[in-house]
Design a protein around this motif. Structure first.
Motif, PDB file in Angstrom:
ATOM      1  N   GLU A  61      -3.175  -6.309   5.169  1.00 32.28           N
ATOM      2  CA  GLU A  61      -2.195  -5.496   5.888  1.00 32.28           C
ATOM      3  C   GLU A  61      -1.845  -4.228   5.111  1.00 32.28           C
ATOM      4  O   GLU A  61      -1.624  -3.166   5.690  1.00 32.28           O
ATOM      5  N   VAL A  62      -1.782  -4.325   3.780  1.00 30.66           N
ATOM      6  CA  VAL A  62      -1.440  -3.170   2.955  1.00 30.66           C
ATOM      7  C   VAL A  62      -2.658  -2.302   2.676  1.00 30.66           C
ATOM      8  O   VAL A  62      -2.606  -1.071   2.759  1.00 30.66           O
ATOM      9  N   CYS A  63      -3.801  -2.924   2.353  1.00 29.43           N
ATOM     10  CA  CYS A  63      -4.961  -2.186   1.864  1.00 29.43           C
ATOM     11  C   CYS A  63      -6.114  -2.133   2.863  1.00 29.43           C
ATOM     12  O   CYS A  63      -7.135  -1.489   2.600  1.00 29.43           O
ATOM     13  N   GLY A  64      -5.960  -2.794   4.023  1.00 33.12           N
ATOM     14  CA  GLY A  64      -7.068  -2.851   4.973  1.00 33.12           C
ATOM     15  C   GLY A  64      -7.469  -1.495   5.505  1.00 33.12           C
ATOM     16  O   GLY A  64      -8.663  -1.195   5.650  1.00 33.12           O
ATOM     17  N   ASN A  65      -6.511  -0.635   5.815  1.00 31.86           N
ATOM     18  CA  ASN A  65      -6.827   0.684   6.359  1.00 31.86           C
ATOM     19  C   ASN A  65      -7.619   1.514   5.353  1.00 31.86           C
ATOM     20  O   ASN A  65      -8.601   2.183   5.704  1.00 31.86           O
ATOM     21  N   ALA A  66      -7.209   1.476   4.069  1.00 27.81           N
ATOM     22  CA  ALA A  66      -7.919   2.236   3.041  1.00 27.81           C
ATOM     23  C   ALA A  66      -9.323   1.681   2.820  1.00 27.81           C
ATOM     24  O   ALA A  66     -10.295   2.446   2.660  1.00 27.81           O
ATOM     25  N   LEU A  67      -9.503   0.346   2.801  1.00 26.50           N
ATOM     26  CA  LEU A  67     -10.835  -0.245   2.640  1.00 26.50           C
ATOM     27  C   LEU A  67     -11.728   0.073   3.836  1.00 26.50           C
ATOM     28  O   LEU A  67     -12.942   0.302   3.677  1.00 26.50           O
ATOM     29  N   MET A  68     -11.146   0.098   5.032  1.00 32.63           N
ATOM     30  CA  MET A  68     -11.919   0.428   6.234  1.00 32.63           C
ATOM     31  C   MET A  68     -12.468   1.851   6.145  1.00 32.63           C
ATOM     32  O   MET A  68     -13.642   2.111   6.474  1.00 32.63           O
ATOM     33  N   LYS A  69     -11.643   2.804   5.699  1.00 29.33           N
ATOM     34  CA  LYS A  69     -12.102   4.185   5.589  1.00 29.33           C
ATOM     35  C   LYS A  69     -13.122   4.343   4.471  1.00 29.33           C
ATOM     36  O   LYS A  69     -14.016   5.193   4.568  1.00 29.33           O
ATOM     37  N   GLN A  70     -13.006   3.545   3.403  1.00 33.94           N
ATOM     38  CA  GLN A  70     -13.898   3.693   2.254  1.00 33.94           C
ATOM     39  C   GLN A  70     -15.259   3.053   2.497  1.00 33.94           C
ATOM     40  O   GLN A  70     -16.302   3.647   2.213  1.00 33.94           O
ATOM     41  N   TYR A  71     -15.281   1.808   3.050  1.00 32.53           N
ATOM     42  CA  TYR A  71     -16.522   1.047   3.150  1.00 32.53           C
ATOM     43  C   TYR A  71     -17.055   0.926   4.575  1.00 32.53           C
ATOM     44  O   TYR A  71     -18.183   0.476   4.757  1.00 32.53           O
ATOM     45  N   GLN A  72     -16.259   1.234   5.556  1.00 30.86           N
ATOM     46  CA  GLN A  72     -16.667   1.327   6.961  1.00 30.86           C
ATOM     47  C   GLN A  72     -17.423   0.087   7.437  1.00 30.86           C
ATOM     48  O   GLN A  72     -16.837  -0.990   7.578  1.00 30.86           O
TER      49      GLN A  72
END
Length: 721
Positions: A650-661
């Protein structure tokens, strides 16, 4: 001029004599009163007055005079001689006193002395001058005749009377005029006052009328204002009502869309379930031995048929629930797909067994009976190979899910703990000192390190920058003000180690307490910690060491229970709080672990915006990917794994999604399909809250192909405030 003065002196002497002090009133003639009415005796001239007058004047006295024709001299300084009669009295009208000036009136004593001198002279010359009265042929009248001087004197008196009378009249007229003027002035003043009073009363009436009118206008304005306020409130309520109606309509449309989508997905799952049931039934029919293959084969179909019937029953049970008007759920589809996969594996194993049997039969037919034992030995070897393959497969499967971290991770974990222990031993003398000055310095350093971290909030970016600068200044050895006192780490040889250790401990404690209670507080704390980590890497290592010690799941690491370790000590190692009252309850434990994982997830994705350093983050998203991958390689723990995975994503999912797609979505799908069933399998019925939250998060993210940014994330406008 001298004679005139003498005459006036004589008149003044007569006036001041005992018989000449008469009170004069100008009203006597007007009233007809007698001047000498109040006198007891008749006033008459002295016999020697004629001689005195003769001596005073150079002219001779008149010998004959009459009452009807007196001879008067127009000049006040001369007079004619008149015969003297001793018995001639002075008219009472000519003996009035006149207001003579006291400066021109000689004193009475001097006049009397002069009269005595004159009488002596007359007595001496008595032989030569005969002063006897002149005999008259007829008896003298009652009014004696006066001499011209006396007449002149009487005229002067009359002139004085007239003068005083005219003066009195003038004064009277002046007084009357003044009185009339005063009356007119008073009347005019009273008239003006009356006018002013009338004007004042008119003004009061106008003011009262104006006040009444103002009051009416004020009431009218207030009434209009209340009406406008009511109208505005009505419009506002109508606006709110319209907004609520619009929101309700939008919500209804969304629900209708979701219902429609749910129906579509349900129908799709129903079609898929029917297809799965059809395929399972067909595969189950293939498990039945055929007449051509049954003869001469040693393969036992009973176990395969029994298991196939069980799988068909599972699928039928799922289909039976959908026959009641409900669509199959995702769990139902998972059960059906798992049954299908197992049915396929079962058929494949049967086919392999039949193939091996046919091969053995063929070999048995080709070989002689001496070779039957070798064939049996070969069959046994084949069976052993199959067992070994199954055991190897099972072993490889178990190797993917471990109960502890990898060797490299454990090595890194131990190095961080060793660094923290060395730092603690470095300032042990400062921590155990008995010197009061050193104790005071230690308290000041601790306050300077912990108070700024406690003040971190999301109020404004400028305030956050001030806190960061204060912490950076303290770690750089420069003096900083804390509690009104200047503090510096250079005041003690181990001051920097003490401040770094306490600062890292305070950051983790904020995650354990503040972030656990308010999830949005993780971002301002994390961005300051990330900036300090970048400028002072030693503090970052200490933050990780404290975090791993209080929350071993942030490694991730599940510490095993060693021999001789008590249960309370082992629970402390796992992160539980143990005190005199007992072990911490599970809800409080999970809340603290959640706060620290959220802080860690925020740190790895944030970077201090005012940093001048270039290059990668000191502890960036690659560590987040490593943590997530190692978490999935370990056996799930009941209630803990689901909670930490949900908080981290919930906290880091958006950033990981943009980084690793794409790789991230594959990982998320793996969690959903492979790892989530394992979590669910180890979770009891009373611990399904965290499992449900994780399941909903995974389903929403995979359905929308999007993970929303976390709440409380710091925006660019925050740093301008």
């Amino acid at each position: 001029m001298a004679a005139d003065n003498l005459r006036w002196d004589t008149l003044e002497a007569l006036k001041n004599s005992s018989k000449g002090k008469l009170k004069y009133s100008p009203d006597w003639l007007e009233k007809g009163e007698d001047i000498l009415a109040g006198c007891k005796e008749v006033t008459s001239l002295s016999p020697l007055s004629g001689a005195i007058l003769k001596r005073l004047s150079p002219r001779p006295l008149l010998k004959n005079c009459s009452l009807g024709s007196p001879i008067r001299d127009t000049s006040l300084s001369t007079s004619e001689d008149v015969p003297f009669c001793s018995s001639a009295p002075i008219s009472p009208h000519h003996t009035l006193t006149s207001p003579l000036s006291p400066a021109t009136s000689p004193p009475l004593a001097s006049i009397e002395s002069e009269e005595k001198v004159n009488e002596d002279k007359l007595e001496n010359s008595h032989s030569t001058v005969d002063l006897s009265p002149v005999p008259c042929s007829t008896p003298p009248p009652a009014i004696s005749l006066l001499s011209p001087r006396a007449s002149q004197m009487a005229g002067c008196i009359r002139i004085c009377e007239e003068k005083h009378r005219s003066k009195a009249k003038a004064e009277l007229s002046l007084r009357q005029e003044l009185q009339e003027r005063l009356v007119a002035t008073v009347a005019s003043r009273e008239s003006e006052q009356l006018k002013r009073f009338e004007e004042f009363m008119e003004l009061k009436q106008r003011q009262e009328y104006q006040s009444v009118r103002d009051m009416v206008e004020k009431d009218t304005q207030e009434t209009l204002g209340r009406q406008e306020k009511l109208k505005e409130e009505h419009r506002h309520r109508m606006k709110i009502l319209n907004l609520r109606l619009r929101e309700a309509e939008q919500q209804r449309l969304r629900e209708a869309e979701l219902e429609k989508q749910r129906l579509v997905e349900g129908r799709e799952r129903l079609r898929t379930l029917n297809a799965i049931q059809e395929e399972v039934l067909q595969l189950n029919q293939l498990l039945e031995p055929s007449s051509s293959t049954q003869t001469g084969l040693t393969v036992d179909h009973t176990s395969y048929i029994t298991r196939g019937n069980q799988l068909c029953s599972q699928v039928s049970e799922v289909v039976r629930t959908t026959a009641e008007g409900q669509f199959p759920s995702v769990e139902d589809m998972t059960v059906a797909e798992r049954a299908l996969q197992e049915m396929r594996s079962l058929l494949r194993a049967l086919q392999e067994g039949v193939a091996h049997a046919q091969e053995r039969k063929k070999k048995e037919q080709e070989k002689e009976e001496e070779m039957k034992k070798q064939a049996e030995l070969k069959a046994q070897q084949e069976e052993q190979k199959k067992s070994a393959a199954a055991s190897a497969k099972e072993k490889s499967r178990k190797q993917g899910l471990q109960n502890s971290a990898e060797e490299s991770t454990l090595k890194w974990y131990k190095e961080l703990q060793e660094t923290a222990n060395q730092c603690g031993q470095a300032f042990e003398d400062l921590n155990n000192t008995k010197d009061m000055q050193t104790k005071k310095l230690r308290m000041e350093l601790q306050k300077a390190a912990t108070i700024p971290v406690s003040q971190i909030s999301s109020i404004s970016g400028s305030q956050l920058k001030e806190i960061f600068d204060k912490i950076d200044k303290l770690l750089s050895g420069r003096p900083t003000v804390s509690g009104g006192k200047s503090v510096s780490t250079s005041h003690h040889p181990h001051g920097l180690e003490y401040v770094s250790y306490k600062l890292a401990e305070k950051f983790v404690k904020q995650g354990e307490e503040e972030v656990a209670s308010h999830h949005e507080a993780a971002f301002p704390i994390a961005v300051v910690a990330s900036g300090i980590w970048e400028l002072h890497p030693k503090v970052g290592d200490l933050i990780l060491a404290h975090l791993h010690k209080k929350c071993p799941y942030s490694v991730p690491h599940y510490p095993p229970m060693k021999d001789g370790t008590s249960m309370e000590e082992y629970q402390r190692i796992l992160g539980y709080r143990v005190d005199e009252s007992g072990v911490e309850v599970q809800d409080s434990f999970l809340k603290r672990m959640s706060g620290m994982i959220r802080l860690y997830a925020a740190i790895i994705q944030l970077r201090w915006p005012h940093s001048n350093k270039q290059g990668p983050d000191p502890h960036g998203l690659n560590h987040g990917w490593r943590w997530l991958a190692q978490m999935l390689n370990m056996e799930p723990l009941a209630d803990v794994t689901a909670t930490l995975l949900f908080d981290f994503l919930e906290v880091c999912g958006n950033a990981l999604m943009k980084q690793y797609q794409g790789q991230f979505w594959k990982l998320l799908l793996l969690i959903k399909e492979e790892y989530f069933p394992r979590i669910k399998a180890v979770t009891s019925a009373g611990q399904m809250g965290s499992v449900t939250r994780l399941n909903q998060f995974l389903e929403n993210s995979l359905r929308k192909k999007q993970i929303d940014p976390p709440k409380g994330q710091l925006t660019s406008s925050f740093w301008r405030s």
